[in-house]
Scaffold this motif. Structure first.
Motif, PDB file in Angstrom:
ATOM      1  N   VAL A 243       0.874  -1.173   0.000  1.00  0.00           N
ATOM      2  CA  VAL A 243       0.000   0.000   0.000  1.00  0.00           C
ATOM      3  C   VAL A 243       0.906   1.216   0.000  1.00  0.00           C
ATOM      4  CG1 VAL A 243      -1.793   1.267   1.236  1.00  0.00           C
ATOM      5  CG2 VAL A 243      -1.847  -1.240   1.166  1.00  0.00           C
ATOM      6  N   GLN A 244       0.814   1.999  -1.078  1.00  0.00           N
ATOM      7  CA  GLN A 244       1.707   3.133  -1.257  1.00  0.00           C
ATOM      8  C   GLN A 244       1.147   4.429  -0.697  1.00  0.00           C
ATOM      9  OE1 GLN A 244       2.029   2.736  -5.557  1.00  0.00           O
ATOM     10  NE2 GLN A 244       4.172   2.148  -5.269  1.00  0.00           N
TER      11      GLN A 244
ATOM     12  N   ARG B 234      -7.882  17.559  10.648  1.00  0.00           N
ATOM     13  CA  ARG B 234      -7.049  17.139   9.528  1.00  0.00           C
ATOM     14  C   ARG B 234      -6.441  15.788   9.891  1.00  0.00           C
ATOM     15  NH1 ARG B 234      -1.602  17.942   9.173  1.00  0.00           N
ATOM     16  NH2 ARG B 234      -1.673  19.562  10.751  1.00  0.00           N
ATOM     17  N   VAL B 235      -6.391  14.875   8.923  1.00  0.00           N
ATOM     18  CA  VAL B 235      -5.751  13.575   9.113  1.00  0.00           C
ATOM     19  C   VAL B 235      -4.596  13.491   8.122  1.00  0.00           C
ATOM     20  CG1 VAL B 235      -6.056  11.071   9.106  1.00  0.00           C
ATOM     21  CG2 VAL B 235      -7.955  12.552   9.820  1.00  0.00           C
ATOM     22  N   ASP B 236      -3.386  13.271   8.641  1.00  0.00           N
ATOM     23  CA  ASP B 236      -2.210  13.176   7.774  1.00  0.00           C
ATOM     24  C   ASP B 236      -2.284  11.918   6.922  1.00  0.00           C
ATOM     25  OD1 ASP B 236      -1.314  15.455   9.061  1.00  0.00           O
ATOM     26  OD2 ASP B 236       0.227  14.423  10.234  1.00  0.00           O
ATOM     27  N   ALA B 237      -1.658  11.971   5.766  1.00  0.00           N
ATOM     28  CA  ALA B 237      -1.581  10.823   4.857  1.00  0.00           C
ATOM     29  C   ALA B 237      -0.662   9.745   5.435  1.00  0.00           C
ATOM     30  CB  ALA B 237      -1.060  11.284   3.491  1.00  0.00           C
ATOM     31  N   LEU B 238      -0.752   8.563   4.866  1.00  0.00           N
ATOM     32  CA  LEU B 238       0.119   7.444   5.238  1.00  0.00           C
ATOM     33  C   LEU B 238       1.573   7.919   5.184  1.00  0.00           C
ATOM     34  CD1 LEU B 238       0.174   4.315   5.764  1.00  0.00           C
ATOM     35  CD2 LEU B 238       0.449   4.067   3.304  1.00  0.00           C
TER      36      LEU B 238
ATOM     37  N   ALA C 214      -1.153   3.459  11.883  1.00  0.00           N
ATOM     38  CA  ALA C 214      -1.565   4.691  12.545  1.00  0.00           C
ATOM     39  C   ALA C 214      -1.430   5.872  11.596  1.00  0.00           C
ATOM     40  CB  ALA C 214      -0.708   4.923  13.782  1.00  0.00           C
ATOM     41  N   LEU C 215      -2.459   6.694  11.574  1.00  0.00           N
ATOM     42  CA  LEU C 215      -2.414   7.975  10.895  1.00  0.00           C
ATOM     43  C   LEU C 215      -2.501   9.043  11.978  1.00  0.00           C
ATOM     44  CD1 LEU C 215      -4.951   7.403   7.960  1.00  0.00           C
ATOM     45  CD2 LEU C 215      -2.470   7.106   7.930  1.00  0.00           C
ATOM     46  N   THR C 216      -1.843  10.165  11.786  1.00  0.00           N
ATOM     47  CA  THR C 216      -1.888  11.244  12.766  1.00  0.00           C
ATOM     48  C   THR C 216      -3.059  12.162  12.453  1.00  0.00           C
ATOM     49  OG1 THR C 216       0.505  11.123  13.009  1.00  0.00           O
ATOM     50  CG2 THR C 216      -0.564  13.128  13.804  1.00  0.00           C
ATOM     51  N   SER C 217      -3.859  12.450  13.495  1.00  0.00           N
ATOM     52  CA  SER C 217      -5.010  13.343  13.335  1.00  0.00           C
ATOM     53  C   SER C 217      -4.789  14.595  14.179  1.00  0.00           C
ATOM     54  CB  SER C 217      -6.301  12.633  13.735  1.00  0.00           C
ATOM     55  OG  SER C 217      -6.212  12.161  15.062  1.00  0.00           O
ATOM     56  N   HIS C 218      -5.346  15.710  13.710  1.00  0.00           N
ATOM     57  CA  HIS C 218      -5.161  16.996  14.371  1.00  0.00           C
ATOM     58  C   HIS C 218      -6.496  17.733  14.441  1.00  0.00           C
ATOM     59  CE1 HIS C 218      -0.837  16.626  13.292  1.00  0.00           C
ATOM     60  NE2 HIS C 218      -1.310  16.157  12.160  1.00  0.00           N
TER      61      HIS C 218
END
Length: 149
Positions: free
Chosen positions: A74-75, A101-105, A120-124
């Motif tokens: 998964v890219q 906002r949710v950061d990309a992979l 895990a994705l980082t959310s703000h």
């Protein structure tokens, strides 16, 4: 090189700012390409709580599912944030979707054949988000691409 693309429609998955949750099994989308139809799923991982408030950063766990009998790489995975709703499912017009906002992979992930991978994705929640954005649900639409390594 085989390619997969997935796009999950809005409302299929939901994330709660105080407690994130998934609605049912990992949805799967398919795209026809020169090698036929390829599929992989993206879903929220249930039971992983994230408490967001204005100015907070948290972790958003998702599960990638591979129904093929070989591994895939998964890219990319991105999440588009939809208009928030309260616990009763009513729109919250005083809280814009742009408050979260949710950061990309961050890097490619290998998913084993007929297997899954939790990432895990980082959310703000942005510092200027109104208090109306506390304890609401932000629907997420995930999109991703993968290749056969």
């Amino acid at each position: 090189m085989s390619r997969w693309r997935i796009s999950v429609p809005a409302g299929t998955l939901a994330a709660v700012v105080v407690t994130w949750f998934a609605l049912g099994p990992a949805p799967v989308a398919s795209t026809a390409n020169g090698n036929g139809i390829k599929q992989f799923g993206i879903a929220d991982v249930p039971g992983r709580a994230t408490a967001l408030f204005p100015g907070a950063t948290g972790t958003r766990w998702i599960r990638l599912a591979n129904g093929e009998n070989f591994p895939i790489l998964v890219q990319a995975v991105t999440a588009a944030v939809g208009k928030p709703v309260d616990r009763g499912g009513r729109p919250v017009p005083t809280c814009p979707a742009s408050s979260v906002r949710v950061d990309a992979l961050p890097r490619p992930v290998t998913v084993p054949g007929n297997g899954t991978a939790d990432i895990a994705l980082t959310s703000h929640m942005l510092p200027g988000a109104p208090d109306a954005c506390r304890s609401v649900t932000f629907p997420l639409t995930y999109t991703g691409t993968a290749v056969k390594p």
